[in-house]
Scaffold this motif. Structure first.
Motif, PDB file in Angstrom:
ATOM      1  N   CYS A   2       0.811  -1.208   0.000  1.00  0.00           N
ATOM      2  CA  CYS A   2       0.000   0.000   0.000  1.00  0.00           C
ATOM      3  C   CYS A   2       0.846   1.261   0.000  1.00  0.00           C
ATOM      4  N   ARG A  72      -4.678   0.989  -1.174  1.00  0.00           N
ATOM      5  CA  ARG A  72      -4.773  -0.283  -0.441  1.00  0.00           C
ATOM      6  C   ARG A  72      -4.451  -1.487  -1.326  1.00  0.00           C
ATOM      7  N   TRP A  73      -3.735  -2.406  -0.743  1.00  0.00           N
ATOM      8  CA  TRP A  73      -3.527  -3.727  -1.350  1.00  0.00           C
ATOM      9  C   TRP A  73      -4.133  -4.696  -0.347  1.00  0.00           C
ATOM     10  N   THR A  75      -5.421  -7.330   2.169  1.00  0.00           N
ATOM     11  CA  THR A  75      -4.986  -8.593   2.775  1.00  0.00           C
ATOM     12  C   THR A  75      -6.155  -9.216   3.551  1.00  0.00           C
ATOM     13  N   HIS A  76      -6.991  -8.393   4.165  1.00  0.00           N
ATOM     14  CA  HIS A  76      -8.131  -8.872   4.955  1.00  0.00           C
ATOM     15  C   HIS A  76      -9.383  -8.160   4.460  1.00  0.00           C
ATOM     16  N   HIS A  85      -9.344   2.246   2.767  1.00  0.00           N
ATOM     17  CA  HIS A  85      -8.957   3.152   3.854  1.00  0.00           C
ATOM     18  C   HIS A  85      -9.224   4.582   3.388  1.00  0.00           C
ATOM     19  N   HIS A  98      -3.506   2.507   7.220  1.00  0.00           N
ATOM     20  CA  HIS A  98      -2.556   1.546   7.794  1.00  0.00           C
ATOM     21  C   HIS A  98      -1.960   0.676   6.696  1.00  0.00           C
ATOM     22  N   ASN A  99      -0.692   0.359   6.872  1.00  0.00           N
ATOM     23  CA  ASN A  99       0.005  -0.535   5.956  1.00  0.00           C
ATOM     24  C   ASN A  99       0.415  -1.776   6.736  1.00  0.00           C
ATOM     25  N   GLY A 100      -0.002  -2.935   6.317  1.00  0.00           N
ATOM     26  CA  GLY A 100       0.439  -4.164   6.970  1.00  0.00           C
ATOM     27  C   GLY A 100      -0.726  -5.008   7.460  1.00  0.00           C
ATOM     28  N   THR A 123     -11.873  -5.528   7.229  1.00  0.00           N
ATOM     29  CA  THR A 123     -10.416  -5.383   7.354  1.00  0.00           C
ATOM     30  C   THR A 123      -9.926  -5.619   8.783  1.00  0.00           C
ATOM     31  N   ASP A 124      -8.638  -5.973   8.871  1.00  0.00           N
ATOM     32  CA  ASP A 124      -7.970  -6.012  10.169  1.00  0.00           C
ATOM     33  C   ASP A 124      -7.716  -4.588  10.662  1.00  0.00           C
ATOM     34  N   THR A 125      -7.472  -3.687   9.716  1.00  0.00           N
ATOM     35  CA  THR A 125      -7.144  -2.288  10.042  1.00  0.00           C
ATOM     36  C   THR A 125      -8.185  -1.616  10.927  1.00  0.00           C
TER      37      THR A 125
HETATM   38  N1  GLU Z   1      -4.372  -5.222   6.055  1.00  0.00           N
HETATM   39  C1  GLU Z   1      -4.926  -4.004   5.600  1.00  0.00           C
HETATM   40  C2  GLU Z   1      -6.135  -4.234   4.740  1.00  0.00           C
HETATM   41  O1  GLU Z   1      -6.337  -5.303   4.215  1.00  0.00           O
HETATM   42  C3  GLU Z   1      -3.926  -3.106   4.912  1.00  0.00           C
HETATM   43  C4  GLU Z   1      -3.467  -3.630   3.598  1.00  0.00           C
HETATM   44  C5  GLU Z   1      -2.419  -2.719   2.964  1.00  0.00           C
HETATM   45  O2  GLU Z   1      -1.294  -2.667   3.503  1.00  0.00           O
HETATM   46  O3  GLU Z   1      -2.759  -2.037   1.977  1.00  0.00           O
HETATM   47  O4  GLU Z   1      -6.921  -3.350   4.573  1.00  0.00           O
END
Ligand code: GLU
Length: 201
Positions: A2, A72-73, A75-76, A85, A98-100, A123-125
């Motif tokens: 991201c 955003r990329w 993950t959740h 985001h 948030h990144n990660g 999302t986890d974020t």
């Molecule tokens: N885990 C977060 C999500 O899936 C952030 C992914 C990201 O780093 O873009 O929204």
């Protein structure tokens, strides 16, 4: 991976945020969003290219002198507008990007949900922004103390987030630092009260 952009200026920062996102497009993403403070918090999110977000910004004429933006990329949670985001707290006064990955997000989500907090994404974020909300307890001083504790690492037991690369409890300190470094948040009411400081930018 991201992209995260933040800006504060004497002029409207929306063009600065969008330019920052364009420069980060090469990293890959599925959706984009931004939030600015202009009296209240204003948020825009779109699936697909930064150009769609830019068009949305032009149409809405959203402006502000302080803002954050994100590509955003996922993950959740699937790529989609509700998972893009920034994420906001229930009152819509804190926006966070948030990144990660938050590895223990499910257990945090269960705890926060049991406190009556409603999640609007997969999302986890989103747990991070609701954790701020949870600790804020309608008192901005609580939030400042919580943020300082996170930064100063004085009270690790208050910090519930476990980061992407850390799986061992003894490395929680580093995980927390990583989480803080890779997140950005803005708080509408707090920004209003720091309007004088903003004037110097
Ligand atoms: N885990 C977060 C999500 O899936 C952030 C992914 C990201 O780093 O873009 O929204």
């Amino acid at each position: 991976m991201c992209g995260i952009v933040g800006a504060v200026a004497k002029r409207d920062v929306v063009p600065i945020l969008l330019e920052g996102l364009r420069k980060l497009e090469y990293r890959g993403y599925d959706s984009a969003g931004l939030a600015v403070v202009n009296g209240d918090l204003h948020r825009l999110r779109s699936v697909g290219r930064v150009a769609s977000l830019a068009q949305m910004a032009a149409e809405s004429q959203v402006k502000g002198r302080l803002g954050i933006a994100h590509t955003r990329w996922a993950t959740h949670g699937a790529p989609g507008e509700n998972n893009a985001h920034p994420h906001v707290d229930c009152a819509g006064t804190i926006a966070l990007i948030h990144n990660g990955i938050i590895e223990n997000y499910q257990e945090l989500k269960t705890m926060l949900t049991s406190q009556g907090i409603q999640f609007l994404s997969q999302t986890d974020t989103e747990v991070i922004v609701h954790l701020f909300e949870y600790h804020m307890i309608n008192n901005s001083m609580e939030l400042i103390i919580f943020a300082l504790q996170l930064r100063l690492m004085k009270k690790i037991q208050m910090v519930d987030l476990i980061g992407q690369y850390e799986k061992i409890q003894s490395e929680v300190d580093k995980a927390v630092l990583d989480v803080i470094r890779s997140s950005a948040f803005i708080n509408g009411p707090e920004v209003k009260s720091f309007q004088a400081e903003l004037e110097q930018y």
